[in-house]
Design an enzyme around this catalytic site. Structure first.
Site, PDB file in Angstrom:
ATOM      1  N   ASP A 247       0.854  -1.190   0.000  1.00 24.05           N
ATOM      2  CA  ASP A 247       0.000   0.000   0.000  1.00 24.05           C
ATOM      3  C   ASP A 247       0.892   1.243   0.000  1.00 24.05           C
ATOM      4  OD1 ASP A 247      -3.211   0.546   0.948  1.00 24.05           O
ATOM      5  OD2 ASP A 247      -1.791   2.221   1.153  1.00 24.05           O
ATOM      6  N   ILE A 248       0.489   2.234  -0.749  1.00 34.09           N
ATOM      7  CA  ILE A 248       1.284   3.455  -0.899  1.00 34.09           C
ATOM      8  C   ILE A 248       1.252   4.310   0.371  1.00 34.09           C
ATOM      9  CG2 ILE A 248      -0.498   5.035  -1.802  1.00 34.09           C
ATOM     10  CD1 ILE A 248       1.513   5.717  -4.064  1.00 34.09           C
TER      11      ILE A 248
ATOM     12  N   ASN B 175     -13.032  -3.329   2.297  1.00 32.74           N
ATOM     13  CA  ASN B 175     -14.075  -2.314   2.417  1.00 32.74           C
ATOM     14  C   ASN B 175     -15.027  -2.417   1.232  1.00 32.74           C
ATOM     15  OD1 ASN B 175     -13.136  -0.967   4.794  1.00 32.74           O
ATOM     16  ND2 ASN B 175     -11.463  -0.112   3.582  1.00 32.74           N
TER      17      ASN B 175
ATOM     18  N   GLU C 120     -12.245   3.423  -1.167  1.00 33.52           N
ATOM     19  CA  GLU C 120     -11.812   4.535  -2.018  1.00 33.52           C
ATOM     20  C   GLU C 120     -11.529   4.114  -3.456  1.00 33.52           C
ATOM     21  OE1 GLU C 120      -8.492   6.342  -0.047  1.00 33.52           O
ATOM     22  OE2 GLU C 120      -9.774   7.447   1.347  1.00 33.52           O
ATOM     23  N   VAL C 121     -11.097   2.874  -3.614  1.00 36.24           N
ATOM     24  CA  VAL C 121     -10.745   2.402  -4.959  1.00 36.24           C
ATOM     25  C   VAL C 121     -11.769   1.345  -5.377  1.00 36.24           C
ATOM     26  CG1 VAL C 121      -8.984   1.312  -6.391  1.00 36.24           C
ATOM     27  CG2 VAL C 121      -8.290   2.857  -4.540  1.00 36.24           C
TER      28      VAL C 121
ATOM     29  N   HIS D 142     -10.316  -5.309  -3.500  1.00 35.22           N
ATOM     30  CA  HIS D 142      -8.989  -5.542  -2.925  1.00 35.22           C
ATOM     31  C   HIS D 142      -9.134  -5.931  -1.471  1.00 35.22           C
ATOM     32  CE1 HIS D 142     -10.034  -1.272  -2.530  1.00 35.22           C
ATOM     33  NE2 HIS D 142      -9.362  -1.264  -1.384  1.00 35.22           N
TER      34      HIS D 142
ATOM     35  N   HIS E  35      -6.946  -5.854   2.150  1.00 37.37           N
ATOM     36  CA  HIS E  35      -5.792  -5.330   2.855  1.00 37.37           C
ATOM     37  C   HIS E  35      -5.257  -6.428   3.757  1.00 37.37           C
ATOM     38  CE1 HIS E  35      -6.874  -0.932   2.228  1.00 37.37           C
ATOM     39  NE2 HIS E  35      -8.055  -1.494   2.022  1.00 37.37           N
TER      40      HIS E  35
END
Ligand code: AMP
Length: 127
Positions: A39-40, A97, A105-106, A110, A112
């Protein structure tokens, strides 16, 4: 900004662009079903994202519409990444999420993977 986790799928989302190689990522694993990268904006000492190769907006979309082989392949990839990163002994958290209340948000499904310290309460307090 939080997004809906429901179709239609947006091919311009950032993870779609990473999958197409248009944007770099710090890759930790790739196979037929999944891509995993750091993760960025990490929220723990280890914070890795695992995304399916297919076009799914969220877990809601993936769980309803992905094929059995795809679901199995992706799920095994998540477990393999955690194992290969050495996270099993001390433990880790898997989180995904879905939609606005979760803070997604994306809009590409995905999960985490968080690890590397005691992770505290499962849910934060509302902002
Ligand atoms: P979520 O809120 O569950 O949709 O999580 C989206 C995650 O994607 C956040 O933790 C971001 O820090 C992460 N993220 C956004 N852009 C990138 C990127 N280019 N590379 C890696 N992680 C990213």
């Amino acid at each position: 900004m939080a997004v809906s986790g429901l179709p239609p799928y947006d091919d311009g989302n950032i993870f779609a662009r990473i999958l197409r190689g248009e944007i770099p990522c710090n890759k930790v694993h790739e196979d037929q079903w999944a891509l995993a990268f750091h993760d960025i904006n990490p929220q723990a000492p280890v914070h890795v994202l695992v995304i399916p190769k297919g076009r799914y907006c969220s877990f809601a979309d993936f769980s309803a519409n992905a094929g059995a082989e795809e679901i199995a392949g992706f799920t095994r990839a998540v477990g393999k990444v955690a194992k290969d990163l050495g996270l099993e002994e001390q433990g880790y958290r898997v989180l995904t999420n879905v939609g606005e209340h979760s803070g997604q948000e994306v809009p590409h499904f995905h999960v985490h993977l968080f690890a590397g310290r005691p992770l505290g309460r499962m849910l934060g307090r509302p902002a």
